[in-house]
Write an enzyme that holds these catalytic residues in place. Structure first.
Site: not given
Ligand SMILES: Cc1cc2nc3c(=O)[nH]c(=O)nc-3n(C[C@H](O)[C@H](O)[C@H](O)COP(=O)(O)OP(=O)(O)OC[C@H]3O[C@@H](n4cnc5c(N)ncnc54)[C@H](O)[C@@H]3O)c2cc1C
Lengths: 467, 446
Positions: A40, A182-184, A270, A272, A313, A321, A446
């Protein structure tokens, strides 16, 4: 490959792949559908590759200050393509790791885009347009989120970019406008600034990292300004226009409505994220969305349709994550029939990996005030920590918020060089419903930066030793 | 793949339970949420719901037998015909090792087989302590009882909150991992019976609703379905079993209470005493039981246990149900002692603070509804006891004495007997002995 499963997970991010493994460990037959890379956003375009980039920036920072440590380093130069390729390699290795985990757990990986056709029936379309149907006893939607798009910032991958492009840039921008702190936005601001880009970071709200404690955000703001990042809080972005490729004119409006004009060569948007709910067949099977467009779920991540779950998400709340993974576990335990509790969203830690790092869990001071909770606050600055001085990172502090009546830990906020690693003990303390007593009476080694945690707990009772 | 099914911990203090009855049989397919078996805990009987799925392949603990918490009770398998022999062997071995480890430090608490081969129809928990010659099934118990020693698992915050509210954590159910008591549990804790000593949850006074009862002014209470609490369920189950499964008969006798009233007023002139009619009935019953040990018995399916002790259960109504605390060795205690013991037991019962040994066991039960204006009634036997005495109120009756109309105070006693133990004539003889005692209460001083 038999096309009927107990659980089909759609999306292989930290929500999806963890859910798949937990399901398989629970004895279920599991498949995971992914339309792009395994792992992801998090592993491929989010958490992990950004941390790789940030490490390069940290090393650059060290080298710049090597003389402070008694080392003379000459001829330091930046190999930008190499920084990028290192980040991509790290992402690739992690993605391969997920591939291995799927195999090890006997999870079928189905490449393609999934769509719900009916409850329990999923159609997968692969890259070549080939279609196949799979059956699922339970479905877990983990499709993640995408950057929010605005008509005034037309994302084109060169003038206007998102994090996704920033993670794959061939050349380093010279002057960069980052919209959203935000964080990003904050992580990229630190990264680019440290590598020598002129960075302008704009936030509409009165503080950078708006979800963090005000005092902590102010400390970070001061540090960023000192590092040379141009920060604009409570500032709106007015017209932004690419007058020609690589020349973008932007107008900012600060709180006093004063106009600030900038010319940059790139704009990183960046602001939202929006959930990936399109083309999933949700409407067709009756999965409802909430008023912000995220999939509506109950405490056990089940959607309005029984047997269909949503995590990560796409299900809203904190877009992190570890929250996605934890929700995956909840959903699977519900499917396996032993779910007892849903997730406690008040206990999800949040970390930002700029320098100094910011890490927190629980309530901010302001939130306590709004909830009318009487608190006792303990602080300990790293400037008073022996270890911090020894390693040359005296910036920041630990701030702990305890309930005045019972002394329970309500919120923990750290800003400092290893803040994100130090937070873990405070998450555990909160989970165990600890009070300042357990924290201050737990002997900390320490010299460590973590001693500051113990000292902050002591300070909440006016008993700190070193301040 | 086969899996083990273990004895669940169904109450915070439960260490062992009796697997009263299997509700499924070997070969059945089990789904999450299915009722598997009923388990008698230290407090009550609970139906145990499955959280697993699979075929029930082997029952290790048969119905009616005790098992420790986490002891292996059955084996499940995913496939119907799957070979489980290897798994079974391993699981049994592990189980034995665990049991051995558990019982090593306190070997004395190992459950002994009952003296009769097939065991009593009703479960007994442990061998009766040497002094007591009988152990009866626990009467319905309030949920909050003091845990039998040991550490109470609770979060630091929960401890502080409980301390602040004056609530004890002993016996409180914890919703955290392995029953750990957390903030949520203290916040949502409701004492079973509002006790004067236990601090009430703040802001909630549970006084009677001030509302006119009659006339058409008052809003009528809405119809509502009230969930059964554990006590109501247990009362329902026990008493239904009793009334359906026991050949009961009733004998009623009228007693002239003039002498008792006289004695009472004399006794109550003694400073510090307030002896009730019920205290006197309890003492008299204890004496009558000494004369008729058959009435002081228990029915156990294939044997009758004639109890050596006379331990009288006194039914007390409490919020949410009733409970029967015990006056032990009532025949050997003076009226003053019986009276003060009953008072303290009633107070504890209403506060939900009876210790298990104060309500478990007992050889005969007295239920008194006299104070509610009831003339006479019949009570349902508290199994496995053989009889129960229902005491009505005192009323005045006119009678002719040599042609002159006179008034006397009378009270009706009705005994329900289990015909498998007590025959009609015996019940009549017992009641008439009791009547004589009550009409000549000075005998109680002997
Ligand atoms: C630049 C950046 C930095 C970040 N840094 C952090 C961090 O340091 N710590 C942290 O906790 N979070 C961080 N995040 C947030 C984190 O990446 C997300 O919260 C996390 O990836 C969400 O996980 P998820 O499993 O919900 O979805 P995702 O990781 O978004 O995975 C979703 C997957 O579903 C797939 N998909 C979507 N629709 C379909 C479909 N119809 N059929 C098949 N596959 C599909 C996509 O291709 C994707 O691979 C960051 C985000 C960004 C953008």
């Amino acid at each position: 490959m038999d096309s009927s499963y107990d659980i089909v997970v759609i999306g292989s991010g930290p929500g999806g792949y963890v859910a798949a493994i937990k399901g398989s460990q629970g004895g279920k037959k599991v498949a995971i559908v992914e339309k792009s890379e395994l792992g992801g956003i998090c592993l491929n375009w989010g958490c992990i590759p950004t941390k790789a980039l940030l490490k390069s920036a940290e090393v650059a920072h060290y080298l710049k200050h090597a003389a402070d440590y008694g080392l003379n380093v000459k001829d330091v130069s930046i190999d930008y393509p190499k920084i990028m390729s290192r980040s991509r390699d790290v992402a690739k290795q992690n993605s391969n790791g997920v591939q291995f985990l799927m195999k090890k757990n006997k999870i079928d990986v189905i490449q393609g885009a999934a769509k719900l056709v009916a409850k329990g029936l999923i159609e997968v379309t692969d890259a070549q347009g080939g279609r196949k149907n799979i059956q699922a006893g339970n479905v877990i939607l983990a499709t993640g989120a995408s950057p929010r798009m605005f008509p005034q910032y037309p994302i084109d991958g060169s003038n206007f970019i998102t994090y996704r492009h920033a993670l794959d840039l061939k050349d380093q921008p010279k002057k960069l406008l980052i919209i959203g702190a935000g964080a990003i936005g904050v992580e990229f601001a630190y990264y680019f600034n440290t590598l020598g880009t002129e960075v302008h970071l704009v936030e509409m709200l009165p503080q950078i990292l708006p979800v963090e404690d005000e005092e902590i955000a102010k400390t970070l703001l001061a540090s960023f300004k000192k590092q040379g990042i141009n920060c604009y809080t409570a500032t709106k972005v007015g017209e932004v226009k690419a007058v020609k490729p690589g020349v973008i004119e932007a107008k900012l409006l600060d709180a006093a409505n004063k106009e600030i004009a900038l010319t940059v060569d790139r704009v990183l948007v960046a602001v939202g994220m929006v959930p990936n709910t399109k083309d999933l067949g949700l409407e067709q099977v009756g999965v409802k969305l909430d008023d912000r467009g995220f999939i509506k779920v109950d405490a056990f991540q089940e959607t309005s349709v029984k047997g269909i779950f949503a995590i990560g998400d796409v299900a809203g709340k904190q877009l992190l994550a570890h929250k996605a993974s934890a929700e995956g576990e909840v959903a699977v335990s519900k499917i396996l029939g032993h779910a007892k509790h849903g997730l406690d969203y008040g206990l999800i830690p949040g970390c930002t990996y700029c320098q100094p790092q910011v890490a927190s869990v629980g309530l901010t001071e302001k939130a306590c005030k709004e909830k009318n909770i009487a608190v006792k606050i303990g602080r300990f600055p790293f400037s008073a920590s022996g270890k911090a001085r020894a390693i040359g990172h005296t910036e920041g502090m630990v701030k702990l918020i305890f309930g005045a009546k019972f002394g329970e830990l309500l919120g923990a906020h750290i800003i400092g060089s290893e803040a994100t690693e130090m937070l873990a003990e405070l998450g555990l303390a909160m989970k165990l419903e600890s009070t300042y007593e357990e924290i201050m009476h737990s002997v900390h080694a320490h010299p460590t930066l973590s001693e500051a945690v113990m000292e902050a707990a002591m300070d909440s009772q006016g008993q700190s030793v070193h301040i | 793949m086969p899996t083990s099914m273990l004895m669940p911990s169904l109450s915070p203090t439960m260490e062992e339970g009796v697997l009263a009855k299997w509700l499924v049989k070997e070969g059945d397919f089990i789904k999450p949420g299915m009722m598997l078996c009923s388990v008698e805990t230290d407090k009550t009987t609970v139906d145990y719901e499955s959280m697993d799925e699979g075929f029930l392949r082997k029952i290790i603990i048969p119905g009616g037998s005790p098992a420790k918490v986490n002891q292996l009770i059955a084996i499940l398998s995913e496939e119907k015909e799957e070979d489980i022999s290897a798994y079974l062997e391993k699981a049994m071995k592990k189980n034995e090792e665990q049991l051995a480890a558990k019982s090593a430090p306190k070997a004395a608490s190992a459950p002994a087989a009952t003296s009769n081969g097939s065991g009593p129809a009703r479960a007994t928990y442990a061998p009766a302590p040497p002094v007591r010659t009988a152990t009866a099934v626990a009467a319905p118990a309030p949920a909050a009882v003091v845990a039998a020693g040991g550490r109470v698992k609770a979060s630091p915050l929960a401890r502080r909150m409980a301390e602040d509210a004056g609530i004890t954590l002993d016996g409180m159910a914890g919703s955290g991992p392995n029953g750990r008591i957390v903030k949520y549990d203290v916040e949502n804790y409701k004492p079973l019976a509002a006790a004067p000593s236990a601090a009430p949850v703040k802001g909630k006074s549970e006084g009677p609703v001030q509302r006119p009862l009659y006339g058409s002014l008052a809003p009528i209470l809405p119809t509502q379905d009230i969930a059964l609490n554990m006590m109501r369920k247990t009362i329902g189950k026990r008493l239904l079993e009793s009334s359906q499964g026991t050949p009961e008969f009733f004998v009623t006798m009228k007693v002239d209470m003039g002498a008792v009233n006289g004695l009472r007023s004399q006794l109550n002139r003694a400073p510090g005493y307030k002896v009730s009619v019920n205290d006197i009935v309890t003492k008299a019953t204890a004496f009558a039981l000494r004369e008729f040990p058959t009435v002081n018995s228990a029915y156990y399916g294939d044997f009758i246990r004639q109890n050596g002790n006379i331990d009288i259960c006194v039914a007390v109504s409490i919020e949410g149900g009733l409970i029967t605390p015990i006056v032990r060795d009532a025949d050997q205690k003076g009226l003053g002692q019986i009276s003060s013991e009953i008072k303290s037991l009633v107070a504890k019962a209403k506060a939900g603070k009876l210790a298990p040994e104060e309500y478990q066991g007992g050889t005969f039960t007295i239920s008194n509804l006299g104070m509610y204006g009831v003339d006479e009634f019949t009570a349902i036997i508290n199994p496995p006891q053989a009889a129960i005495l229902a005491v009505g109120g005192i009323s005045q009756e006119v009678y002719l004495d040599g042609g002159v109309a006179k008034q006397k105070d009378v009270m009706k006693l009705t005994m329900t007997s289990d015909h498998r133990v007590v025959d009609g004539a015996l019940a009549a003889q017992f009641l008439s002995a009791l009547k004589s005692l009550l009409e000549n209460p000075v005998w109680l001083m002997l």
